[in-house]
Design a protein around this motif. Structure first.
Motif, PDB file in Angstrom:
ATOM      1  N   ALA A   1      66.271  49.426  16.775  1.00  0.00           N
ATOM      2  CA  ALA A   1      66.619  48.365  15.827  1.00  0.00           C
ATOM      3  C   ALA A   1      65.875  47.071  16.120  1.00  0.00           C
ATOM      4  CB  ALA A   1      68.132  48.121  15.870  1.00  0.00           C
ATOM      5  N   GLY A   2      65.712  46.747  17.393  1.00  0.00           N
ATOM      6  CA  GLY A   2      65.075  45.492  17.747  1.00  0.00           C
ATOM      7  C   GLY A   2      63.633  45.404  17.284  1.00  0.00           C
ATOM      8  N   ARG A   3      62.886  46.468  17.431  1.00  0.00           N
ATOM      9  CA  ARG A   3      61.481  46.462  17.027  1.00  0.00           C
ATOM     10  C   ARG A   3      61.253  47.103  15.664  1.00  0.00           C
ATOM     11  NH1 ARG A   3      57.663  47.547  22.353  1.00  0.00           N
ATOM     12  NH2 ARG A   3      58.566  45.877  23.644  1.00  0.00           N
ATOM     13  N   GLY A   4      62.267  47.795  15.179  1.00  0.00           N
ATOM     14  CA  GLY A   4      62.118  48.430  13.877  1.00  0.00           C
ATOM     15  C   GLY A   4      61.087  49.541  13.867  1.00  0.00           C
ATOM     16  N   ASP A   5      60.955  50.245  14.986  1.00  0.00           N
ATOM     17  CA  ASP A   5      59.984  51.339  15.047  1.00  0.00           C
ATOM     18  C   ASP A   5      60.678  52.660  15.353  1.00  0.00           C
ATOM     19  OD1 ASP A   5      60.634  51.177  17.697  1.00  0.00           O
ATOM     20  OD2 ASP A   5      58.668  50.512  18.386  1.00  0.00           O
ATOM     21  N   THR A   6      59.895  53.726  15.308  1.00  0.00           N
ATOM     22  CA  THR A   6      60.408  55.083  15.511  1.00  0.00           C
ATOM     23  C   THR A   6      59.642  55.737  16.659  1.00  0.00           C
ATOM     24  OG1 THR A   6      60.919  55.279  13.162  1.00  0.00           O
ATOM     25  CG2 THR A   6      60.816  57.320  14.438  1.00  0.00           C
ATOM     26  N   THR A   7      60.363  56.480  17.492  1.00  0.00           N
ATOM     27  CA  THR A   7      59.757  57.207  18.607  1.00  0.00           C
ATOM     28  C   THR A   7      60.131  58.676  18.505  1.00  0.00           C
ATOM     29  OG1 THR A   7      59.833  55.276  20.066  1.00  0.00           O
ATOM     30  CG2 THR A   7      59.648  57.425  21.108  1.00  0.00           C
ATOM     31  N   VAL A   8      59.173  59.547  18.795  1.00  0.00           N
ATOM     32  CA  VAL A   8      59.394  60.989  18.731  1.00  0.00           C
ATOM     33  C   VAL A   8      59.865  61.504  20.087  1.00  0.00           C
ATOM     34  CG1 VAL A   8      58.311  63.236  18.377  1.00  0.00           C
ATOM     35  CG2 VAL A   8      57.703  61.302  16.898  1.00  0.00           C
ATOM     36  N   LEU A   9      60.936  62.286  20.056  1.00  0.00           N
ATOM     37  CA  LEU A   9      61.468  62.952  21.242  1.00  0.00           C
ATOM     38  C   LEU A   9      61.395  64.457  21.001  1.00  0.00           C
ATOM     39  CD1 LEU A   9      63.102  62.741  23.996  1.00  0.00           C
ATOM     40  CD2 LEU A   9      65.157  62.991  22.574  1.00  0.00           C
ATOM     41  N   LEU A  10      60.802  65.190  21.922  1.00  0.00           N
ATOM     42  CA  LEU A  10      60.654  66.642  21.785  1.00  0.00           C
ATOM     43  C   LEU A  10      61.422  67.327  22.905  1.00  0.00           C
ATOM     44  CD1 LEU A  10      59.282  69.080  20.382  1.00  0.00           C
ATOM     45  CD2 LEU A  10      57.347  68.753  21.948  1.00  0.00           C
ATOM     46  N   THR A  11      62.388  68.168  22.518  1.00  0.00           N
ATOM     47  CA  THR A  11      63.169  68.904  23.508  1.00  0.00           C
ATOM     48  C   THR A  11      62.802  70.387  23.456  1.00  0.00           C
ATOM     49  OG1 THR A  11      64.984  69.208  21.927  1.00  0.00           O
ATOM     50  CG2 THR A  11      65.097  67.297  23.393  1.00  0.00           C
ATOM     51  N   PRO A  12      62.887  71.094  24.592  1.00  0.00           N
ATOM     52  CA  PRO A  12      62.549  72.523  24.604  1.00  0.00           C
ATOM     53  C   PRO A  12      63.618  73.358  23.928  1.00  0.00           C
ATOM     54  CG  PRO A  12      63.398  71.875  26.733  1.00  0.00           C
ATOM     55  CD  PRO A  12      63.292  70.609  25.930  1.00  0.00           C
ATOM     56  N   GLU A  13      63.246  74.550  23.539  1.00  0.00           N
ATOM     57  CA  GLU A  13      64.210  75.458  22.900  1.00  0.00           C
ATOM     58  C   GLU A  13      65.322  75.834  23.871  1.00  0.00           C
ATOM     59  OE1 GLU A  13      61.868  78.687  21.516  1.00  0.00           O
ATOM     60  OE2 GLU A  13      61.074  77.598  19.780  1.00  0.00           O
ATOM     61  N   ASP A  14      64.968  76.064  25.135  1.00  0.00           N
ATOM     62  CA  ASP A  14      65.960  76.387  26.163  1.00  0.00           C
ATOM     63  C   ASP A  14      66.248  75.124  26.962  1.00  0.00           C
ATOM     64  OD1 ASP A  14      65.990  79.056  25.375  1.00  0.00           O
ATOM     65  OD2 ASP A  14      64.294  79.540  26.680  1.00  0.00           O
ATOM     66  N   PHE A  15      67.339  74.471  26.636  1.00  0.00           N
ATOM     67  CA  PHE A  15      67.692  73.200  27.267  1.00  0.00           C
ATOM     68  C   PHE A  15      68.920  73.397  28.139  1.00  0.00           C
ATOM     69  CE2 PHE A  15      69.504  69.047  27.759  1.00  0.00           C
ATOM     70  CZ  PHE A  15      68.424  68.159  27.733  1.00  0.00           C
ATOM     71  N   LEU A  16      68.824  72.913  29.406  1.00  0.00           N
ATOM     72  CA  LEU A  16      69.953  72.986  30.326  1.00  0.00           C
ATOM     73  C   LEU A  16      70.548  71.601  30.490  1.00  0.00           C
ATOM     74  CD1 LEU A  16      68.451  75.334  33.094  1.00  0.00           C
ATOM     75  CD2 LEU A  16      69.976  75.949  31.198  1.00  0.00           C
ATOM     76  N   ASP A  17      71.755  71.415  30.014  1.00  0.00           N
ATOM     77  CA  ASP A  17      72.413  70.108  30.098  1.00  0.00           C
ATOM     78  C   ASP A  17      72.499  69.631  31.545  1.00  0.00           C
ATOM     79  OD1 ASP A  17      72.816  69.862  27.395  1.00  0.00           O
ATOM     80  OD2 ASP A  17      74.786  70.840  27.423  1.00  0.00           O
ATOM     81  N   GLY A  18      72.078  68.383  31.728  1.00  0.00           N
ATOM     82  CA  GLY A  18      72.144  67.783  33.046  1.00  0.00           C
ATOM     83  C   GLY A  18      71.033  68.181  33.987  1.00  0.00           C
ATOM     84  N   GLU A  19      70.155  69.116  33.562  1.00  0.00           N
ATOM     85  CA  GLU A  19      69.100  69.599  34.457  1.00  0.00           C
ATOM     86  C   GLU A  19      67.696  69.427  33.881  1.00  0.00           C
ATOM     87  OE1 GLU A  19      69.677  73.493  36.019  1.00  0.00           O
ATOM     88  OE2 GLU A  19      71.842  73.230  36.270  1.00  0.00           O
ATOM     89  N   THR A  20      67.521  69.692  32.598  1.00  0.00           N
ATOM     90  CA  THR A  20      66.185  69.592  31.999  1.00  0.00           C
ATOM     91  C   THR A  20      65.660  68.162  32.134  1.00  0.00           C
ATOM     92  OG1 THR A  20      66.624  71.364  30.412  1.00  0.00           O
ATOM     93  CG2 THR A  20      64.831  69.835  29.897  1.00  0.00           C
ATOM     94  N   PRO A  21      64.528  67.986  32.807  1.00  0.00           N
ATOM     95  CA  PRO A  21      64.025  66.617  33.047  1.00  0.00           C
ATOM     96  C   PRO A  21      63.426  65.987  31.797  1.00  0.00           C
ATOM     97  CG  PRO A  21      62.495  68.225  33.933  1.00  0.00           C
ATOM     98  CD  PRO A  21      63.691  69.003  33.463  1.00  0.00           C
ATOM     99  N   LEU A  22      63.285  64.672  31.847  1.00  0.00           N
ATOM    100  CA  LEU A  22      62.663  63.905  30.773  1.00  0.00           C
ATOM    101  C   LEU A  22      61.370  63.288  31.294  1.00  0.00           C
ATOM    102  CD1 LEU A  22      62.708  62.428  27.958  1.00  0.00           C
ATOM    103  CD2 LEU A  22      63.865  60.556  29.157  1.00  0.00           C
ATOM    104  N   ILE A  23      60.266  63.501  30.580  1.00  0.00           N
ATOM    105  CA  ILE A  23      58.992  62.855  30.890  1.00  0.00           C
ATOM    106  C   ILE A  23      58.690  61.846  29.791  1.00  0.00           C
ATOM    107  CG2 ILE A  23      56.506  63.151  31.203  1.00  0.00           C
ATOM    108  CD1 ILE A  23      57.021  65.920  32.287  1.00  0.00           C
TER     109      ILE A  23
END
Length: 394
Positions: A129-151
């Motif tokens: 909201a502050g900058r009014g821009d959009t960012t793309v987030l890509l998650t894997p098909e097999d996602f483990l809650d609390g374990e899959t890291p974020l780069i």
């Protein structure tokens, strides 16, 4: 049986044929001598030819290196010219060119999303909201809650998330390596170039115009509302590498490791005071003419109390992070491996250095020195896999 006696004395026979024998012997000696001389001449000729071949091979290697460097410079100049056509328009068509450039540059979100979709996984959009821009987030098909890291992958100065993804296609490994990828884009400076602000200064224009620590921290928080990921990693190129180091200095919660390619930090270490140490991989080419491997002392830096220093070199960066991790980076450290990552440099051009002991538990400090590599190396699949293997092992 009748004994036949020779009427010619033996001495006479020997005397008669001795000259002929001597002539033959001399002839044989001459032939041997001639043969030896011929062999010596042939050996000398072979040696000369071998030296010529070695010299030609060396010239050929030099020409290949020079040709590759010229090609890289031309590509860099072409990219800069393409950008500047819109930023600094000339002639009557200037406004049209600028509008077209801005339109194309504004399409980077769509291009980023398209690259992510083609790679597989699930595409999400984060609105700031502050900058009014959009960012793309890509998650894997097999996602483990609390374990899959974020780069979090950060582009260089003048780039954007789409161009950065095409140069460093981390998105293609989301499913195979099991991580989430956040691909943000920096704000524009007064000339229209996208950038990150890797300092504590803000709101004054230029590279000190935005609080990007707050911005990236908020993006990560928004991403965590979409999925519950595990540890956080940053990868940054050039200006994005500066920003990755700065994020580590500011102590982003959950940050475990950063990788910086061709980006160091400013001479003042005050922004890192009190921060928790993290694992660091610094990658730098010795022939980088933009962000020099040895650092740059040609520009005065207000953060250095008047000292003539702008940013530090690669060795100083790993030394800084080593001290924070409780270990000491030696000046005479030998590489533990040599690998071929840069296709534009012949041979095993990259020396890998790391501290084997002494650092705090779980922390790793490494330097990958690209001997002969420029600011924009010819990195491919091997580089992407090597960086991901290092990050995900932390």
């Amino acid at each position: 049986m009748k004994k036949i006696e020779s009427k010619v004395p033996i001495r006479t026979v020997v005397s008669r044929y001795m000259p002929a024998v001597a002539v033959c012997a001399m002839a044989m000696i001459g032939l041997v001598a001639c043969a030896d001389e011929r062999v010596i001449e042939l050996e000398a000729t072979v040696e000369t030819v071998e030296r010529s071949i070695d010299a030609l091979s060396a010239v050929n290697r030099d020409l290949k290196t020079e040709n590759a460097e010229l090609r890289k410079r031309l590509e860099t100049m072409d990219a800069m010219l393409e950008q500047r056509k819109g930023i600094d328009p000339k002639g009557d068509t200037g406004q049209t060119d600028k509008a077209q450039w801005l339109k194309k540059e504004g399409e980077h979100i769509d291009r980023t999303a398209r690259l992510a979709e083609e790679a597989g996984g699930v595409v999400h959009y984060i609105e700031h909201a502050g900058r009014g821009d959009t960012t793309v987030l890509l998650t894997p098909e097999d996602f483990l809650d609390g374990e899959t890291p974020l780069i979090v992958s950060l582009h260089g100065f003048g780039g954007n998330s789409a161009d950065h993804a095409e140069y460093f296609p981390l998105h293609k490994r989301v499913n195979s390596h099991g991580f989430t990828l956040l691909m943000p884009t920096g704000s524009r400076n007064a000339e229209g170039y996208r950038f990150w602000n890797p300092t504590d200064e803000c709101c004054q224009g230029g590279k000190s115009g935005e609080d990007d620590v707050a911005y990236l921290t908020e993006l990560v928080a928004n991403a965590s509302e979409i999925r519950d990921f595990g540890p956080i990693f940053f990868f940054g190129y050039s200006n994005g590498g500066f920003m990755a180091h700065h994020m580590a200095c500011k102590g982003l919660p959950g940050l475990r490791a950063v990788v910086s390619l061709a980006g160091t930090s400013y001479v003042d270490e005050a922004s890192c005071e009190g921060s928790s140490p993290v694992s660091v991989l610094h990658i730098h080419g010795t022939d980088d003419g933009v962000i020099k491997f040895e650092g740059d002392a040609t520009e005065a830096d207000s953060r250095a109390d008047g000292e003539s220093a702008f940013y530090v070199g690669a060795q100083e960066m790993v030394a800084r992070w080593s001290r924070m991790a409780g270990c000491e980076w030696p000046e005479d450290l030998e590489p533990y491996a040599m690998v071929d990552l840069d296709s534009w440099v012949d041979g095993l051009e990259t020396n890998l250095y790391r501290l084997e002991s002494g650092c705090a538990d779980g922390l790793s400090i490494e330097l990958w020195e690209g001997v002969g590599s420029s600011h924009s190396p010819g990195y491919g699949e091997a580089f992407i896999d090597a960086v991901l293997d290092w990050l995900l092992a932390q």
